[in-house]
Enzyme design. Structure first.
Site, PDB file in Angstrom:
ATOM      1  N   TYR A   1       0.865  -1.186   0.000  1.00 23.45           N
ATOM      2  CA  TYR A   1       0.000   0.000   0.000  1.00 23.45           C
ATOM      3  C   TYR A   1       0.894   1.226   0.000  1.00 23.45           C
ATOM      4  O   TYR A   1       1.858   1.307   0.749  1.00 23.45           O
ATOM      5  CB  TYR A   1      -0.917   0.023   1.231  1.00 23.45           C
ATOM      6  CG  TYR A   1      -1.775   1.277   1.277  1.00 23.45           C
ATOM      7  CD1 TYR A   1      -2.819   1.459   0.368  1.00 23.45           C
ATOM      8  CD2 TYR A   1      -1.525   2.283   2.210  1.00 23.45           C
ATOM      9  CE1 TYR A   1      -3.604   2.609   0.393  1.00 23.45           C
ATOM     10  CE2 TYR A   1      -2.309   3.440   2.238  1.00 23.45           C
ATOM     11  CZ  TYR A   1      -3.346   3.599   1.330  1.00 23.45           C
ATOM     12  OH  TYR A   1      -4.118   4.728   1.357  1.00 23.45           O
TER      13      TYR A   1
ATOM     14  N   ASP B   1       9.340   2.463  -0.043  1.00 24.13           N
ATOM     15  CA  ASP B   1       8.290   3.162   0.694  1.00 24.13           C
ATOM     16  C   ASP B   1       8.427   2.775   2.162  1.00 24.13           C
ATOM     17  O   ASP B   1       7.995   1.705   2.584  1.00 24.13           O
ATOM     18  CB  ASP B   1       6.914   2.791   0.145  1.00 24.13           C
ATOM     19  CG  ASP B   1       5.804   3.572   0.841  1.00 24.13           C
ATOM     20  OD1 ASP B   1       6.084   4.243   1.859  1.00 24.13           O
ATOM     21  OD2 ASP B   1       4.656   3.501   0.365  1.00 24.13           O
TER      22      ASP B   1
ATOM     23  N   LYS C   1       4.121   8.818   8.814  1.00 26.45           N
ATOM     24  CA  LYS C   1       3.846   8.240  10.138  1.00 26.45           C
ATOM     25  C   LYS C   1       4.867   8.680  11.212  1.00 26.45           C
ATOM     26  O   LYS C   1       4.773   9.802  11.684  1.00 26.45           O
ATOM     27  CB  LYS C   1       3.682   6.734  10.016  1.00 26.45           C
ATOM     28  CG  LYS C   1       2.478   6.446   9.074  1.00 26.45           C
ATOM     29  CD  LYS C   1       2.031   5.018   8.958  1.00 26.45           C
ATOM     30  CE  LYS C   1       0.732   4.958   8.174  1.00 26.45           C
ATOM     31  NZ  LYS C   1       0.775   4.279   6.901  1.00 26.45           N
TER      32      LYS C   1
HETATM   33  C1  LIG Z   1       0.255   4.784   5.513  1.00 24.72           C
HETATM   34  C2  LIG Z   1       1.060   4.497   4.294  1.00 24.72           C
HETATM   35  C3  LIG Z   1       1.070   5.346   3.183  1.00 24.72           C
HETATM   36  C4  LIG Z   1       0.150   6.513   3.062  1.00 24.72           C
HETATM   37  O1  LIG Z   1       0.414   7.487   4.014  1.00 24.72           O
HETATM   38  P1  LIG Z   1      -0.759   8.560   4.377  1.00 24.72           P
HETATM   39  O2  LIG Z   1      -0.084   9.468   5.345  1.00 24.72           O
HETATM   40  O3  LIG Z   1      -1.879   7.757   4.958  1.00 24.72           O
HETATM   41  O4  LIG Z   1      -1.117   9.211   3.114  1.00 24.72           O
HETATM   42  C5  LIG Z   1       1.954   5.081   2.153  1.00 24.72           C
HETATM   43  N1  LIG Z   1       2.785   4.030   2.203  1.00 24.72           N
HETATM   44  C6  LIG Z   1       2.792   3.179   3.248  1.00 24.72           C
HETATM   45  C7  LIG Z   1       3.767   2.052   3.258  1.00 24.72           C
HETATM   46  C8  LIG Z   1       1.917   3.374   4.316  1.00 24.72           C
HETATM   47  O5  LIG Z   1       1.901   2.507   5.332  1.00 24.72           O
END
Ligand SMILES: *Cc1c(COP(=O)(O)O)cnc(C)c1O
Length: 429
Positions: free
Chosen positions: A150, A243, A271
């Site tokens: 994701y 990511d 995060k």
């Molecule tokens: C949470 C998440 C996102 C998206 O971040 P948001 O701040 O919710 O837009 C992208 N990549 C990963 C791996 C994530 O866990």
């Protein structure tokens, strides 16, 4: 027999009914609705350390921690103080401030693959910027991602595998142009042959990967898989984007780059880097990062990017994360995982852990990819999650998510969680 009904939930029910009239589905992000476990959301009044308190006065041990940002726990005094201090000087200026330099330096110092960093307001934005940079740098358009990864709600990445391996992806949400989805190729995680075929066929701009996937539950990379991705990218002239929105500053001081020793070209953060306020960041080598406006030809901007309060929360959080803190977090995660494994032993359930992350999968063996996670007993998981709530333990209300231990969790919380899990598992099966 389910115990969730033992919770007082009158006020949550009233608020949820009102919210549903005003907000689609009553929530501002879908997983919060708890539909996957067949119940209504709890409305939260406040948090303290490892605990959440809902509007009906119930207390929960919180293993969600706002889905990752709160690595120091709720209301850590150092973070609150930093934000209050920033607050007193004004909320936003639309001009540079010193804290942006300090937070950028903290990132660059921790992550050798990062020479420069651009702050944005969410993980989604960070990934969006990384993709644009990768396309600009390579002059190519296709991106390869992995099933179960994701990366935020970006059109090009809200996709699922097309028919057959190594074909263009299909939209996974309404409202996504087929033409945009088809610029992405989805391959199974931990499958070097499928990736090699896709890289060769599509000569992509980039391969985008959660180096330690946690958005299908925790599914660590097989030995050598990340190194293989790096080699395939180099051979094909594609960029490698890690990511690290979840893994960054959580799984090690320098994130998954440090944990696995593989260097990507671009890294995205979110995060933890915001300490509970909205922050994302994209980082990488100087030449690549300086393609960004105003020095380069890749446009990117944000009215509230590098917001002073958000920088203060992120900086205070990273400053708490010294080697001792990582040792503590690993110990807490390890102890929780070990004890959960013990109580789960009689059941078709496995516990997968990584530093600062774990998932309890309702299947016998740790899954290696999304297809295997999808084979979990989702009904049993839902019964387990509902029973845990009834026991005062707030776990992610989805099989496809990770638990987020924090520095605020200790022996007492582990002990109570494990005792609750023992009873919840009995109800689940
Ligand atoms: C949470 C998440 C996102 C998206 O971040 P948001 O701040 O919710 O837009 C992208 N990549 C990963 C791996 C994530 O866990």
């Amino acid at each position: 027999m389910e115990t969730a009904s033992a919770l007082r939930q009158e006020r949550s029910k009233v608020l949820y009914a009102q919210a549903c009239q005003l907000i689609p589905g009553g929530v501002n992000s879908p997983v919060r609705a708890m539909r996957q476990i067949g119940r209504e959301p709890l409305f939260i009044a406040r948090g303290e350390g490892a605990y959440l308190f809902d509007v009906d006065g119930n207390r929960y041990i919180d293993w969600v921690m706002s889905w990752g940002p709160l690595i120091a726990g709720h209301r850590h005094p150092a973070v609150i103080e930093a934000v209050e201090e920033a607050c007193a000087a004004g909320l936003t200026f639309g001009a540079p401030t010193e804290r942006e330099v300090l937070l950028a330096r903290e990132v660059v110092e921790r992550v050798p693959a990062a020479d420069a960093v651009r702050m944005v307001c969410s993980g989604t934005e960070a990934v969006m910027t990384a993709l644009r940079l990768a396309r600009a740098a390579t002059g190519r358009e296709t991106v390869i991602k992995f099933a179960g990864g994701y990366h935020g709600h970006i059109d090009q990445l809200l996709v699922e595998a097309g028919s057959g391996l190594a074909t263009a992806a299909l939209p996974a949400s309404a409202g996504i142009p087929t033409a945009v989805a088809s610029q992405t190729v989805v391959v199974p995680f931990n499958d070097p042959a499928a990736l090699a075929e896709a890289v060769e066929r599509f000569a992509p701009a980039a391969v985008l990967v959660e180096p330690l996937p946690a958005n299908m539950g925790v599914v660590p990379p097989a030995e050598g898989f990340l190194a293989t991705i790096r080699q395939l990218c180099d051979k094909a002239g594609a960029l490698l984007i890690f990511d690290e929105v979840i893994s960054g500053f959580r799984v090690a001081r320098g994130g998954a780059v440090e944990l696995y020793g593989v260097e990507p070209d671009l890294i995205t953060f979110g995060k933890v880097i915001g300490g509970g306020l909205p922050v994302g960041a994209v980082a990488g080598r100087r030449a690549l990062m300086e393609r960004l406006a105003p020095v380069g030809d890749v446009y990117q901007a944000g009215t509230l990017a590098g917001n002073p309060l958000a920088m203060a929360a992120g900086l205070a959080t990273l400053q708490l994360l010294d080697p001792a803190a990582y040792a503590t977090l690993s110990a807490v995660t390890g102890a929780l995982a070990a004890q959960l494994k013990e109580v789960a032993a009689p059941y078709p359930v496995c516990v997968v852990e990584a530093p600062g992350l774990l998932t309890v999968f309702f299947r016998e063996e740790p899954p290696r990819n999304l297809a295997e996670v999808q084979g979990c007993d989702l009904e049993a998981f839902a019964r387990f999650a509902r029973a845990m709530l009834g026991e005062g333990v707030y776990i992610p209300p989805s099989q496809f998510e990770a638990w987020f231990p924090s520095l605020a969790h200790g022996e007492r919380e582990i002990e109570q969680t494990v005792a609750a899990a023992r009873r919840a598992l009995r109800q689940a099966f």
